[in-house]
Design a protein around this motif. Sequence first.
Motif, short mmCIF file in Angstrom:
data_model
loop_
_atom_site.label_atom_id
_atom_site.label_comp_id
_atom_site.label_asym_id
_atom_site.label_seq_id
_atom_site.Cartn_x
_atom_site.Cartn_y
_atom_site.Cartn_z
N SER A 68 63.05 61.18 1.54
CA SER A 68 61.84 61.65 2.22
C SER A 68 60.98 62.45 1.24
O SER A 68 60.92 63.68 1.29
N PRO A 69 60.31 61.77 0.29
CA PRO A 69 59.54 62.48 -0.74
C PRO A 69 58.44 63.37 -0.17
O PRO A 69 58.07 64.37 -0.81
N TYR A 297 47.00 53.95 -9.04
CA TYR A 297 46.63 53.61 -7.67
C TYR A 297 46.99 54.72 -6.68
O TYR A 297 46.24 54.97 -5.74
N THR A 298 48.12 55.37 -6.91
CA THR A 298 48.50 56.41 -5.96
C THR A 298 47.60 57.63 -6.09
O THR A 298 47.24 58.26 -5.10
N SER A 299 47.18 57.95 -7.32
CA SER A 299 46.23 59.04 -7.54
C SER A 299 44.90 58.74 -6.86
O SER A 299 44.31 59.58 -6.16
N LYS A 300 44.43 57.53 -7.05
CA LYS A 300 43.16 57.08 -6.44
C LYS A 300 43.24 57.17 -4.92
O LYS A 300 42.32 57.67 -4.26
N MET A 301 44.35 56.69 -4.35
CA MET A 301 44.51 56.70 -2.90
C MET A 301 44.48 58.11 -2.33
O MET A 301 43.81 58.39 -1.34
N PHE A 332 56.14 58.55 -6.54
CA PHE A 332 56.04 59.61 -5.53
C PHE A 332 55.66 60.93 -6.18
O PHE A 332 54.97 61.78 -5.58
N ASN A 333 56.15 61.15 -7.42
CA ASN A 333 55.88 62.40 -8.14
C ASN A 333 54.38 62.65 -8.21
O ASN A 333 53.89 63.75 -7.87
#
Length: 398
Positions: A68-69, A297-301, A332-333
């Motif tokens: 569960s990050p 992509y995760t940073s952008k999101m 996740f980090n």
Amino acid sequence: MKGRNQRTSKNAYLERLTKDIHMKSVEVGRDLEGSTPPSVFIGRWSYPKVYAGPMMANQLGDTYIMDSPESWLNQNKSQQDILSYRMNLVRGKQLIEINDLDNPFVEKLQDISLASKSTDTEANFLKRPTGASISDEAMPHGPSAILENFNIEAVKWDRQLEKSYYDTDLSATNAVSNLHNKNVPFSQIQKAFSVGAFGIGKNRKLVPTRWSITAVDSSLADTLLKQVRRHNILDTYRVYENEDLHNYYGIILTPTEWQYEWIEAFYKVMKNEELIYSDYETNTDKKEYSTVGGCYYTSKMVVLDELNKMKLQSGLLVLREAHTGYVPMGVFNVRECMKKAMSIPYKEFEDLKSAVKYVGENLKIPLSRYIKTSTLLNEMLHTKQTTLDNFFKKENPK
């Protein structure tokens, strides 16, 4: 060729880094009775056949925290706490065709992924699970082995995930967006996506864990960007920042239409290296896969999600620096550290030069190297008629 070489260089560096990290994982025998958080992992090496299976703790009861990050930073878990959770997860696997969703084993994986809480399991392995896995995009886990038999207790599905599963006329993109809007945690959406629980019925298939993470991030980002482009443009420069898990994040929002650059550095993580990688996009839809991988992509999101909540549009510059002691633990980090940064009150600046200089004061590698490696940031500073010589004449050496 710059993009391809940069990607190859970063991949090679991370491969060396993860190869040199030796983690002690839990020891188990051929028989395991325990609980899955819930958690599944789907590999990619033999695609379109994949090694898919559950990840289980060697204990019964509530093991939710182990996968569960979204909970870890909020509960002030350290890097060692997180690695301990992950190294205590045992991966079982079987080789499965990606389209074989009627397979009873795959149905059990779907039950696990859609479950609302931890699920008790019984597993028998062909050989005793061994080894450990650590990479830059997927979260680490402990030993693994081929499953001979696998059983789970009766499962109660999460209500929102269940609705999306049974709607076989709903596209995967819309399912992901709807669940995100209902505050279903990203990790739950991603796991369900990876076991073929979303999408038009005939299009459903298993998706390797690493690919599913980026697929969900990029799908959400694309949907959010369409909405953000309709909002008024921010009228000043903002800096959000966070330091966690041996990383510093400096996030600069600019009073422009959407444009985005991710600049990441590794400072003396292995030995004395000081490496910087970057990728960017202007206010057009990015077609090619990012040279820096899933973190882009995760940073952008994350930032587009916050901009949409604020009903604002802006440009985005992210400077991320990993320091001594950093261990790759998956995308996740970046996602959770960025979310935490965006939740902390921002600092406001009148111009880009001041905002960038402020972030530079928190970096160990000289800011000049970041700008020379970048494309978008470099152009923006020059557009403001700020030469590099003038910009750095007062820069303090690190």
